[in-house]
Scaffold this motif. Structure first.
Motif, PDB file in Angstrom:
ATOM      1  N   HIS A  37      -4.955  -4.486  88.095  1.00 34.92           N
ATOM      2  CA  HIS A  37      -3.606  -4.959  88.377  1.00 34.92           C
ATOM      3  C   HIS A  37      -3.467  -6.347  87.757  1.00 34.92           C
ATOM      4  CE1 HIS A  37      -0.274  -6.606  90.802  1.00 34.92           C
ATOM      5  NE2 HIS A  37       0.189  -5.383  90.591  1.00 34.92           N
ATOM      6  N   LEU A  38      -2.544  -6.486  86.821  1.00 35.31           N
ATOM      7  CA  LEU A  38      -2.466  -7.681  85.993  1.00 35.31           C
ATOM      8  C   LEU A  38      -2.153  -8.948  86.784  1.00 35.31           C
ATOM      9  CD1 LEU A  38      -2.746  -8.677  83.160  1.00 35.31           C
ATOM     10  CD2 LEU A  38      -0.352  -8.186  82.802  1.00 35.31           C
ATOM     11  N   ILE A  39      -1.162  -8.902  87.649  1.00 36.08           N
ATOM     12  CA  ILE A  39      -0.769 -10.099  88.414  1.00 36.08           C
ATOM     13  C   ILE A  39      -1.915 -10.559  89.305  1.00 36.08           C
ATOM     14  CG2 ILE A  39       0.854 -11.027  90.097  1.00 36.08           C
ATOM     15  CD1 ILE A  39       2.061 -10.481  87.316  1.00 36.08           C
ATOM     16  N   THR A  40      -2.570  -9.634  89.969  1.00 32.88           N
ATOM     17  CA  THR A  40      -3.697  -9.990  90.838  1.00 32.88           C
ATOM     18  C   THR A  40      -4.832 -10.585  90.015  1.00 32.88           C
ATOM     19  OG1 THR A  40      -3.102  -8.199  92.335  1.00 32.88           O
ATOM     20  CG2 THR A  40      -5.317  -9.099  92.549  1.00 32.88           C
ATOM     21  N   THR A  41      -5.109 -10.004  88.870  1.00 34.66           N
ATOM     22  CA  THR A  41      -6.178 -10.486  88.004  1.00 34.66           C
ATOM     23  C   THR A  41      -5.892 -11.903  87.515  1.00 34.66           C
ATOM     24  OG1 THR A  41      -6.588  -8.213  87.282  1.00 34.66           O
ATOM     25  CG2 THR A  41      -7.522  -9.960  85.937  1.00 34.66           C
ATOM     26  N   LEU A  42      -4.654 -12.168  87.100  1.00 37.35           N
ATOM     27  CA  LEU A  42      -4.291 -13.509  86.641  1.00 37.35           C
ATOM     28  C   LEU A  42      -4.330 -14.518  87.790  1.00 37.35           C
ATOM     29  CD1 LEU A  42      -1.395 -12.693  84.175  1.00 37.35           C
ATOM     30  CD2 LEU A  42      -3.687 -13.509  83.616  1.00 37.35           C
ATOM     31  N   ARG A  43      -3.844 -14.117  88.971  1.00 31.93           N
ATOM     32  CA  ARG A  43      -3.881 -15.010  90.126  1.00 31.93           C
ATOM     33  C   ARG A  43      -5.319 -15.385  90.462  1.00 31.93           C
ATOM     34  NH1 ARG A  43      -2.961 -12.063  95.155  1.00 31.93           N
ATOM     35  NH2 ARG A  43      -5.171 -11.770  94.854  1.00 31.93           N
ATOM     36  N   ASP A  44      -6.201 -14.389  90.464  1.00 32.39           N
ATOM     37  CA  ASP A  44      -7.603 -14.653  90.759  1.00 32.39           C
ATOM     38  C   ASP A  44      -8.221 -15.599  89.722  1.00 32.39           C
ATOM     39  OD1 ASP A  44      -7.388 -13.038  92.963  1.00 32.39           O
ATOM     40  OD2 ASP A  44      -8.400 -11.319  92.039  1.00 32.39           O
ATOM     41  N   ALA A  45      -7.883 -15.418  88.471  1.00 29.79           N
ATOM     42  CA  ALA A  45      -8.420 -16.281  87.420  1.00 29.79           C
ATOM     43  C   ALA A  45      -7.945 -17.722  87.599  1.00 29.79           C
ATOM     44  CB  ALA A  45      -8.014 -15.755  86.048  1.00 29.79           C
ATOM     45  N   ILE A  46      -6.685 -17.885  87.936  1.00 32.71           N
ATOM     46  CA  ILE A  46      -6.127 -19.228  88.111  1.00 32.71           C
ATOM     47  C   ILE A  46      -6.714 -19.926  89.332  1.00 32.71           C
ATOM     48  CG2 ILE A  46      -3.990 -20.473  88.658  1.00 32.71           C
ATOM     49  CD1 ILE A  46      -2.568 -18.372  86.851  1.00 32.71           C
ATOM     50  N   THR A  47      -7.007 -19.161  90.376  1.00 36.53           N
ATOM     51  CA  THR A  47      -7.545 -19.756  91.599  1.00 36.53           C
ATOM     52  C   THR A  47      -9.062 -19.913  91.570  1.00 36.53           C
ATOM     53  OG1 THR A  47      -7.618 -17.600  92.696  1.00 36.53           O
ATOM     54  CG2 THR A  47      -5.639 -18.944  93.033  1.00 36.53           C
ATOM     55  N   GLY A  48      -9.680 -19.622  90.435  1.00 30.92           N
ATOM     56  CA  GLY A  48     -11.102 -19.889  90.282  1.00 30.92           C
ATOM     57  C   GLY A  48     -12.032 -18.719  90.546  1.00 30.92           C
ATOM     58  N   ASN A  49     -11.482 -17.514  90.622  1.00 29.98           N
ATOM     59  CA  ASN A  49     -12.309 -16.329  90.848  1.00 29.98           C
ATOM     60  C   ASN A  49     -12.015 -15.304  89.746  1.00 29.98           C
ATOM     61  OD1 ASN A  49     -14.047 -14.531  92.057  1.00 29.98           O
ATOM     62  ND2 ASN A  49     -12.495 -13.735  93.448  1.00 29.98           N
ATOM     63  N   PRO A  50     -12.353 -15.628  88.484  1.00 30.41           N
ATOM     64  CA  PRO A  50     -11.993 -14.725  87.387  1.00 30.41           C
ATOM     65  C   PRO A  50     -12.785 -13.431  87.411  1.00 30.41           C
ATOM     66  CG  PRO A  50     -13.403 -16.454  86.575  1.00 30.41           C
ATOM     67  CD  PRO A  50     -13.102 -16.780  88.015  1.00 30.41           C
ATOM     68  N   TRP A  51     -12.133 -12.375  86.980  1.00 26.43           N
ATOM     69  CA  TRP A  51     -12.787 -11.081  86.839  1.00 26.43           C
ATOM     70  C   TRP A  51     -13.540 -11.093  85.517  1.00 26.43           C
ATOM     71  CZ3 TRP A  51     -12.018  -7.619  82.836  1.00 26.43           C
ATOM     72  CH2 TRP A  51     -12.696  -6.405  82.964  1.00 26.43           C
ATOM     73  N   LEU A  52     -14.756 -10.596  85.537  1.00 27.61           N
ATOM     74  CA  LEU A  52     -15.551 -10.466  84.320  1.00 27.61           C
ATOM     75  C   LEU A  52     -16.022  -9.029  84.201  1.00 27.61           C
ATOM     76  CD1 LEU A  52     -17.732 -13.676  84.665  1.00 27.61           C
ATOM     77  CD2 LEU A  52     -15.777 -13.336  83.148  1.00 27.61           C
ATOM     78  N   PRO A  53     -15.930  -8.444  83.012  1.00 26.79           N
ATOM     79  CA  PRO A  53     -16.428  -7.070  82.845  1.00 26.79           C
ATOM     80  C   PRO A  53     -17.940  -7.034  83.026  1.00 26.79           C
ATOM     81  CG  PRO A  53     -15.748  -7.981  80.739  1.00 26.79           C
ATOM     82  CD  PRO A  53     -15.389  -8.983  81.785  1.00 26.79           C
ATOM     83  N   THR A  54     -18.417  -5.903  83.475  1.00 32.06           N
ATOM     84  CA  THR A  54     -19.866  -5.763  83.646  1.00 32.06           C
ATOM     85  C   THR A  54     -20.526  -5.731  82.269  1.00 32.06           C
ATOM     86  OG1 THR A  54     -19.662  -3.374  83.705  1.00 32.06           O
ATOM     87  CG2 THR A  54     -19.660  -4.517  85.805  1.00 32.06           C
ATOM     88  N   THR A  55     -21.729  -6.231  82.217  1.00 34.09           N
ATOM     89  CA  THR A  55     -22.461  -6.236  80.950  1.00 34.09           C
ATOM     90  C   THR A  55     -23.541  -5.158  80.989  1.00 34.09           C
ATOM     91  OG1 THR A  55     -23.995  -7.903  81.793  1.00 34.09           O
ATOM     92  CG2 THR A  55     -22.095  -8.686  80.569  1.00 34.09           C
ATOM     93  N   ILE A  56     -23.857  -4.645  79.839  1.00 37.14           N
ATOM     94  CA  ILE A  56     -24.886  -3.627  79.714  1.00 37.14           C
ATOM     95  C   ILE A  56     -26.159  -4.330  79.249  1.00 37.14           C
ATOM     96  CG2 ILE A  56     -25.599  -1.558  78.509  1.00 37.14           C
ATOM     97  CD1 ILE A  56     -22.631  -0.903  78.163  1.00 37.14           C
ATOM     98  N   GLU A  57     -27.198  -4.180  80.027  1.00 30.20           N
ATOM     99  CA  GLU A  57     -28.465  -4.802  79.652  1.00 30.20           C
ATOM    100  C   GLU A  57     -29.259  -3.828  78.779  1.00 30.20           C
ATOM    101  OE1 GLU A  57     -30.723  -6.560  82.765  1.00 30.20           O
ATOM    102  OE2 GLU A  57     -28.918  -7.183  83.835  1.00 30.20           O
ATOM    103  N   MET A  58     -29.718  -4.339  77.675  1.00 36.56           N
ATOM    104  CA  MET A  58     -30.509  -3.544  76.749  1.00 36.56           C
ATOM    105  C   MET A  58     -31.990  -3.717  77.104  1.00 36.56           C
ATOM    106  SD  MET A  58     -28.148  -2.232  75.048  1.00 36.56           S
ATOM    107  CE  MET A  58     -28.497  -1.645  73.444  1.00 36.56           C
ATOM    108  N   ALA A  59     -32.708  -2.632  77.187  1.00 38.84           N
ATOM    109  CA  ALA A  59     -34.129  -2.709  77.540  1.00 38.84           C
ATOM    110  C   ALA A  59     -34.998  -2.932  76.336  1.00 38.84           C
ATOM    111  CB  ALA A  59     -34.561  -1.443  78.249  1.00 38.84           C
TER     112      ALA A  59
END
Length: 59
Positions: A37-59
Motif C-alpha cells: 500500500h503506497l501511502i502506508t509505505t511512504l508514511r512509514d518511510a517518512i516516520t523512520g521505519n522504511p520498508w526494505l525488500p528481503t535480500t537473497i543470501e548467496m551460499a
C-alpha cells in the motif's frame, strides 16, 4: 518517467533535487512491484521505519 518530468516542469534546478526525486520514484516503483500500500509505505518511510525488500543470501 524522467522524460515526463523534464517535459512538465522543464527539469530540476539542482543536481540534489534530481537525485532526491529519482530516489523517491525508485522507492515508489519498488513498493508497487511488491504490492504494498503506497501511502502506508511512504508514511512509514517518512516516520523512520522504511520498508526494505528481503535480500537473497548467496551460499
Amino acid at each position: 518517467m524522467i522524460k515526463a518530468q523534464l517535459k512538465i516542469s522543464g527539469g530540476w534546478r539542482t543536481r540534489h533535487g534530481a537525485d532526491a526525486w529519482l530516489r523517491v520514484r525508485g522507492y515508489i516503483s519498488t513498493a508497487r512491484k511488491h504490492s504494498l500500500h503506497l501511502i502506508t509505505t511512504l508514511r512509514d518511510a517518512i516516520t523512520g521505519n522504511p520498508w526494505l525488500p528481503t535480500t537473497i543470501e548467496m551460499a
